[in-house]
Design a protein around this motif. Sequence first.
Motif, PDB file in Angstrom:
ATOM      1  N   GLY A   8       0.862  -1.280  -0.030  1.00 40.95           N
ATOM      2  CA  GLY A   8       0.132  -0.083   0.011  1.00 40.95           C
ATOM      3  C   GLY A   8       1.129   1.232  -0.116  1.00 40.95           C
ATOM      4  O   GLY A   8       2.031   1.143   0.183  1.00 40.95           O
ATOM      5  N   SER A   9       0.077   2.430  -0.161  1.00 33.24           N
ATOM      6  CA  SER A   9       1.048   3.697   0.136  1.00 33.24           C
ATOM      7  C   SER A   9       1.341   3.953   1.250  1.00 33.24           C
ATOM      8  O   SER A   9       2.153   4.587   1.955  1.00 33.24           O
ATOM      9  CB  SER A   9      -0.020   4.759  -0.780  1.00 33.24           C
ATOM     10  OG  SER A   9      -0.273   4.390  -2.166  1.00 33.24           O
ATOM     11  N   LEU A  36       4.731   1.172  -0.781  1.00 32.22           N
ATOM     12  CA  LEU A  36       4.958   1.421  -2.422  1.00 32.22           C
ATOM     13  C   LEU A  36       6.013   3.019  -2.322  1.00 32.22           C
ATOM     14  O   LEU A  36       5.595   3.968  -1.791  1.00 32.22           O
ATOM     15  CB  LEU A  36       3.726   1.795  -3.217  1.00 32.22           C
ATOM     16  CG  LEU A  36       4.266   2.393  -4.505  1.00 32.22           C
ATOM     17  CD1 LEU A  36       4.619   1.185  -5.157  1.00 32.22           C
ATOM     18  CD2 LEU A  36       2.775   2.778  -5.266  1.00 32.22           C
ATOM     19  N   LYS A  41       3.824   9.973  -7.222  1.00 26.43           N
ATOM     20  CA  LYS A  41       2.659  10.238  -6.179  1.00 26.43           C
ATOM     21  C   LYS A  41       2.997  11.433  -5.085  1.00 26.43           C
ATOM     22  O   LYS A  41       3.794  11.165  -4.601  1.00 26.43           O
ATOM     23  CB  LYS A  41       2.292   9.013  -5.674  1.00 26.43           C
ATOM     24  CG  LYS A  41       0.812   8.630  -5.564  1.00 26.43           C
ATOM     25  CD  LYS A  41       0.511   7.510  -5.228  1.00 26.43           C
ATOM     26  CE  LYS A  41      -1.221   7.144  -4.989  1.00 26.43           C
ATOM     27  NZ  LYS A  41      -1.049   5.979  -4.615  1.00 26.43           N
ATOM     28  N   GLY A  71       8.510  -0.306  -8.551  1.00 22.93           N
ATOM     29  CA  GLY A  71       8.262  -1.313  -9.671  1.00 22.93           C
ATOM     30  C   GLY A  71       6.994  -2.120  -9.479  1.00 22.93           C
ATOM     31  O   GLY A  71       5.835  -1.802  -8.677  1.00 22.93           O
ATOM     32  N   LEU A  72       6.879  -3.333  -9.966  1.00 28.77           N
ATOM     33  CA  LEU A  72       5.568  -4.068 -10.009  1.00 28.77           C
ATOM     34  C   LEU A  72       5.641  -5.008  -8.468  1.00 28.77           C
ATOM     35  O   LEU A  72       6.542  -5.540  -8.169  1.00 28.77           O
ATOM     36  CB  LEU A  72       5.703  -5.301 -10.948  1.00 28.77           C
ATOM     37  CG  LEU A  72       5.534  -4.599 -12.582  1.00 28.77           C
ATOM     38  CD1 LEU A  72       5.325  -5.772 -13.326  1.00 28.77           C
ATOM     39  CD2 LEU A  72       3.979  -3.933 -12.631  1.00 28.77           C
ATOM     40  N   LEU A  73       4.452  -5.003  -8.207  1.00 30.96           N
ATOM     41  CA  LEU A  73       4.247  -5.396  -6.725  1.00 30.96           C
ATOM     42  C   LEU A  73       4.465  -6.926  -7.045  1.00 30.96           C
ATOM     43  O   LEU A  73       5.128  -7.866  -6.003  1.00 30.96           O
ATOM     44  CB  LEU A  73       2.741  -5.127  -6.208  1.00 30.96           C
ATOM     45  CG  LEU A  73       2.220  -6.024  -5.101  1.00 30.96           C
ATOM     46  CD1 LEU A  73       2.985  -5.652  -3.865  1.00 30.96           C
ATOM     47  CD2 LEU A  73       0.854  -5.781  -5.204  1.00 30.96           C
ATOM     48  N   LYS A  87      -4.705  -8.075   1.028  1.00 37.12           N
ATOM     49  CA  LYS A  87      -5.460  -6.696   0.567  1.00 37.12           C
ATOM     50  C   LYS A  87      -6.753  -6.636   1.236  1.00 37.12           C
ATOM     51  O   LYS A  87      -7.545  -7.544   1.931  1.00 37.12           O
ATOM     52  CB  LYS A  87      -6.100  -6.607  -0.816  1.00 37.12           C
ATOM     53  CG  LYS A  87      -4.705  -6.703  -1.858  1.00 37.12           C
ATOM     54  CD  LYS A  87      -4.345  -5.029  -1.950  1.00 37.12           C
ATOM     55  CE  LYS A  87      -3.149  -4.672  -3.125  1.00 37.12           C
ATOM     56  NZ  LYS A  87      -4.138  -4.261  -4.258  1.00 37.12           N
ATOM     57  N   MET A 101      -6.585  -5.388 -10.451  1.00 30.04           N
ATOM     58  CA  MET A 101      -5.199  -5.755 -10.156  1.00 30.04           C
ATOM     59  C   MET A 101      -4.913  -7.244  -9.791  1.00 30.04           C
ATOM     60  O   MET A 101      -3.919  -7.523 -10.201  1.00 30.04           O
ATOM     61  CB  MET A 101      -4.844  -4.614  -8.984  1.00 30.04           C
ATOM     62  CG  MET A 101      -4.674  -3.446  -9.189  1.00 30.04           C
ATOM     63  SD  MET A 101      -3.757  -2.446  -8.011  1.00 30.04           S
ATOM     64  CE  MET A 101      -5.083  -2.208  -6.834  1.00 30.04           C
ATOM     65  N   MET A 104      -4.769  -9.090 -12.685  1.00 25.62           N
ATOM     66  CA  MET A 104      -3.386  -8.599 -13.798  1.00 25.62           C
ATOM     67  C   MET A 104      -2.379  -9.411 -12.881  1.00 25.62           C
ATOM     68  O   MET A 104      -1.347  -9.921 -13.532  1.00 25.62           O
ATOM     69  CB  MET A 104      -3.357  -7.176 -13.811  1.00 25.62           C
ATOM     70  CG  MET A 104      -2.047  -6.715 -14.436  1.00 25.62           C
ATOM     71  SD  MET A 104      -1.811  -7.331 -16.153  1.00 25.62           S
ATOM     72  CE  MET A 104      -2.689  -6.298 -17.008  1.00 25.62           C
ATOM     73  N   ASN A 105      -2.436  -9.413 -11.829  1.00 23.66           N
ATOM     74  CA  ASN A 105      -1.189  -9.872 -10.928  1.00 23.66           C
ATOM     75  C   ASN A 105      -1.041 -11.442 -11.129  1.00 23.66           C
ATOM     76  O   ASN A 105      -0.155 -11.962 -11.075  1.00 23.66           O
ATOM     77  CB  ASN A 105      -1.163  -9.591  -9.507  1.00 23.66           C
ATOM     78  CG  ASN A 105      -0.818  -8.119  -9.003  1.00 23.66           C
ATOM     79  OD1 ASN A 105       0.258  -7.647  -9.711  1.00 23.66           O
ATOM     80  ND2 ASN A 105      -1.315  -7.656  -8.246  1.00 23.66           N
TER      81      ASN A 105
END
Length: 163
Positions: A8-9, A36, A41, A71-73, A87, A101, A104-105
């Motif tokens: 997460g952010s 992240l 951001k 980069g990518l998680l 999540k 997401m 995609m992951n």
Amino acid sequence: MKIGVYPGSFDPITNGHLDIIERGSKICEKLIVAVLDNQSKSALFTVEERVGMIEETVKGMDNVEIDYFSGLLIDYAKEKNADAIIKGLRAVSDFEYEFQMALMNKKLSEEVETLFLMTSNKHSYLSSSIIKEVAHFGGCIEGLVPEVVKQRILNKLQKSEKQ
Ligand code: PNS
């Protein structure tokens, strides 16, 4: 499950995030909270500050580690040998993007599952952005973020107002 990654952010960590960390840590042997590091951001806190606040918040939770990634998680999750990405789901509004997401992951790696934990009712309206906005306009954020975080938000906002 052996290793879970909760990404997460976390700008900053809220009591909603903390709830997911507490529950996630009970179903994983090791839970990695991964912040992240996204330079593009516009964040209130630096990655170091965000990591520091999480570390203070989860002190004493022995199977929780804090880290950051860029980069990518999915690449990060594989590098850490994670079994699953954890999540939190707050509401139906979260679902569509989270579903996209997760798919995609899964497409990028079959090996890593995405596991959703429903946010507790009392936290379902919380987000870092809404808390920052309320604090910015002088609203009370007591009980919405860990105590250490509340003070940091107020300090940060005071500083930015002086500039
Ligand atoms: O707390 P946030 O901002 O909702 O977290 C979003 C996060 C960090 C989980 C998401 O933006 C992410 O996974 N970023 C890493 C880049 C990536 O892997 N993008 C493709 C996702 S399918």
